[in-house]
Write a protein that holds these residues in place. Structure first.
Motif, PDB file in Angstrom:
ATOM      1  N   LEU A 363       0.849  -1.148   0.185  1.00  0.00           N
ATOM      2  CA  LEU A 363      -0.062  -0.022   0.032  1.00  0.00           C
ATOM      3  C   LEU A 363       0.865   1.200  -0.070  1.00  0.00           C
ATOM      4  N   GLN A 364       1.827   1.213   0.632  1.00  0.00           N
ATOM      5  CA  GLN A 364       2.868   2.232   0.701  1.00  0.00           C
ATOM      6  C   GLN A 364       3.396   2.705  -0.665  1.00  0.00           C
ATOM      7  N   ASP A 365       3.680   1.520  -1.666  1.00  0.00           N
ATOM      8  CA  ASP A 365       4.170   1.744  -3.019  1.00  0.00           C
ATOM      9  C   ASP A 365       3.126   2.483  -3.820  1.00  0.00           C
ATOM     10  N   ASP A 397      -2.237  -0.637   7.494  1.00  0.00           N
ATOM     11  CA  ASP A 397      -0.664  -1.512   7.596  1.00  0.00           C
ATOM     12  C   ASP A 397      -0.101  -1.110   6.157  1.00  0.00           C
ATOM     13  N   PRO A 398       1.075  -0.538   6.443  1.00  0.00           N
ATOM     14  CA  PRO A 398       1.683  -0.021   5.051  1.00  0.00           C
ATOM     15  C   PRO A 398       2.281  -1.096   4.014  1.00  0.00           C
ATOM     16  N   LEU A 399       2.227  -2.300   4.749  1.00  0.00           N
ATOM     17  CA  LEU A 399       2.638  -3.451   3.964  1.00  0.00           C
ATOM     18  C   LEU A 399       1.659  -4.306   3.417  1.00  0.00           C
ATOM     19  N   PHE A 400       0.388  -3.596   3.558  1.00  0.00           N
ATOM     20  CA  PHE A 400      -0.805  -4.177   2.806  1.00  0.00           C
ATOM     21  C   PHE A 400      -0.546  -4.555   1.485  1.00  0.00           C
ATOM     22  N   ILE A 401      -1.165  -5.884   0.816  1.00  0.00           N
ATOM     23  CA  ILE A 401      -0.931  -6.153  -0.344  1.00  0.00           C
ATOM     24  C   ILE A 401      -2.543  -6.251  -1.065  1.00  0.00           C
ATOM     25  N   CYS A 402      -2.834  -5.538  -2.029  1.00  0.00           N
ATOM     26  CA  CYS A 402      -3.900  -5.929  -2.626  1.00  0.00           C
ATOM     27  C   CYS A 402      -4.339  -7.503  -3.358  1.00  0.00           C
ATOM     28  N   THR A 403      -5.061  -8.145  -2.786  1.00  0.00           N
ATOM     29  CA  THR A 403      -5.270  -9.474  -3.346  1.00  0.00           C
ATOM     30  C   THR A 403      -6.344  -9.270  -4.166  1.00  0.00           C
TER      31      THR A 403
END
Length: 428
Positions: A363-365, A397-403
């Motif tokens: 999510l940060q990216d 969560d900054p490391l959250f990934i879009c599944t």
């Protein structure tokens, strides 16, 4: 925009909280009762678009035109080379003449939305003051214009005093800017002689220039002319809407999208919205009072929504208003699970969006790639402050990934920062 009927135009402007100052009100009233006049308002070409701070003078000109008076728009090709020092802390940047000429053409097209240029004897006219100043030599300027201006009087004008006493501006004011007042005054004199203009309209910050023009005409031609200034549109922080200030709302759809333009008015504070309805629309007082009494909480019937519809339509037209309304409805009034694939395709064409490969981004990216954050560090801070939403769900969560669960129709993810800033992700 406005229905034509016989009214006391001065009282109309007062009742609508448009009129700020007026010279010799009774005399002007008697003239307006007896005949149609030519009047003008000037805009310098210091940007490639007008902004909402120009709407009130334009609306004022339209009121006059609908009563049979002839409005003249003076676009300052010459005065733009100098820059109006009024209430500016520093000297303006010099703009090349070829740039000014391009801006003249663009703004001339914008003005077609607000005034009628094909209605017979009182059709609006656009004039560039570069046409007469380019032929003027310095000796004529000093002898025929400068001789009527006295330094001690000019030093007492507010816009001059503020520049000279401002601690942040050590240099004070240049002779170039100091002479701006003479040039604008001569504009009025030139238009009076050649176009029989007897009234100048301007924002309240133009009062000093207008008075100087009135005085110059009296000295040169022994004629009585008049000036009206309008209330300025003020931002929430108390400063005026100007072309060089932050958060400018432009009339050009490429600089401020019709959707963002619509949203600006939709977010007008309750404390301001009824005054804006009075100033910016032609709704009668009874209609505005009825809107106020109903105090409708339904979003599409609110005073803000009515205001946004009205001003967006006169500025951008019906088609772009409908698009702005649809975007607003999809983003704010409907649940994301109820949006169809066609809805997402519509948003993809009409709001800020990015294309991303189907791979894992944090999510940060994503915030940096979508330009909702200037850096990963600031993206981290924004996310941790609970200001970021994926498909209306808050993500901290900054490391959250879009599944895939967050990819509507396998391609769309709606990213939101805060309450109003959106970006639609299209997964290729």
């Amino acid at each position: 925009m406005f229905k034509k009927k016989t009214i006391d135009i001065i009282k109309k402007l007062e009742d609508r909280n448009i009129l700020y100052q007026i010279t010799n009100k009774n005399k002007l009233y008697k003239i307006l009762e007896k005949k149609k006049i030519n009047l003008y308002c000037g805009f310098d070409l210091t940007a490639d678009s007008l902004h909402i701070g120009h709407l009130i003078p334009l609306i004022t000109l339209k009121y006059f035109q609908n009563l049979g008076h002839k409005p003249i728009i003076l676009l300052g090709g010459a005065t733009s080379l100098i820059g109006d020092p009024s209430f500016k802390l520093q000297e303006r940047k010099i703009i090349p003449i070829n740039t000014i000429n391009k801006w003249f053409k663009k703004i001339s097209l914008q003005l077609q939305n607000f005034l009628d240029f094909n209605c017979g004897i009182n059709s609006a006219v656009i004039i560039n003051n570069y046409e007469w100043f380019k032929k003027m030599d310095i000796l004529f300027f000093l002898n025929k214009i400068g001789r009527y201006f006295y330094i001690n009087q000019m030093l007492n004008k507010d816009f001059i005093k503020k520049r000279m006493t401002n601690e942040k501006n050590i240099q004070g004011i240049s002779f170039t800017e100091f002479s701006y007042n003479l040039l604008q005054s001569y504009d009025f004199a030139y238009l009076n002689k050649n176009f029989d203009v007897i009234l100048q309209i301007g924002g309240s910050d133009q009062w000093g220039h207008i008075i100087s023009g009135i005085d110059l005409i009296k000295k040169i031609y022994q004629k009585k002319v008049f000036g009206i200034t309008t209330n300025l549109v003020i931002k929430n922080d108390g400063t005026k809407f100007g072309k060089t200030e932050n958060q400018t709302i432009w009339l050009d759809e490429k600089k401020t999208s019709p959707y963002d333009f619509f949203q600006f008015w939709l977010n007008t504070p309750d404390s301001t919205v009824f005054n804006f309805l009075n100033m910016f629309t032609n709704y009668e007082k009874k209609i505005i009072d009825d809107i106020k009494k109903k105090n409708n909480k339904i979003k599409t019937d609110s005073a803000q929504y009515i205001l946004a519809k009205y001003i967006t339509q006169i500025t951008h037209g019906k088609k772009l208003l409908l698009i702005s309304q649809k975007i607003t409805s999809l983003l704010f009034f409907q649940k994301i699970d109820n949006l169809s694939q066609n809805d997402f395709n519509f948003l993809l064409k009409n709001i800020n969006s990015i294309n991303l490969e189907k791979k894992d981004y944090t999510l940060q990216d994503i915030l940096v790639l979508s330009k909702l954050a200037p850096s990963r560090t600031q993206a981290f801070t924004i996310i941790k402050s609970n200001a970021v939403y994926i498909n209306s769900k808050n993500i901290s969560d900054p490391l959250f990934i879009c599944t895939n669960n967050y990819k509507k129709f396998n391609h769309f993810t709606l990213l939101r920062k805060g309450k109003k800033t959106f970006c639609l992700i299209f997964w290729k």
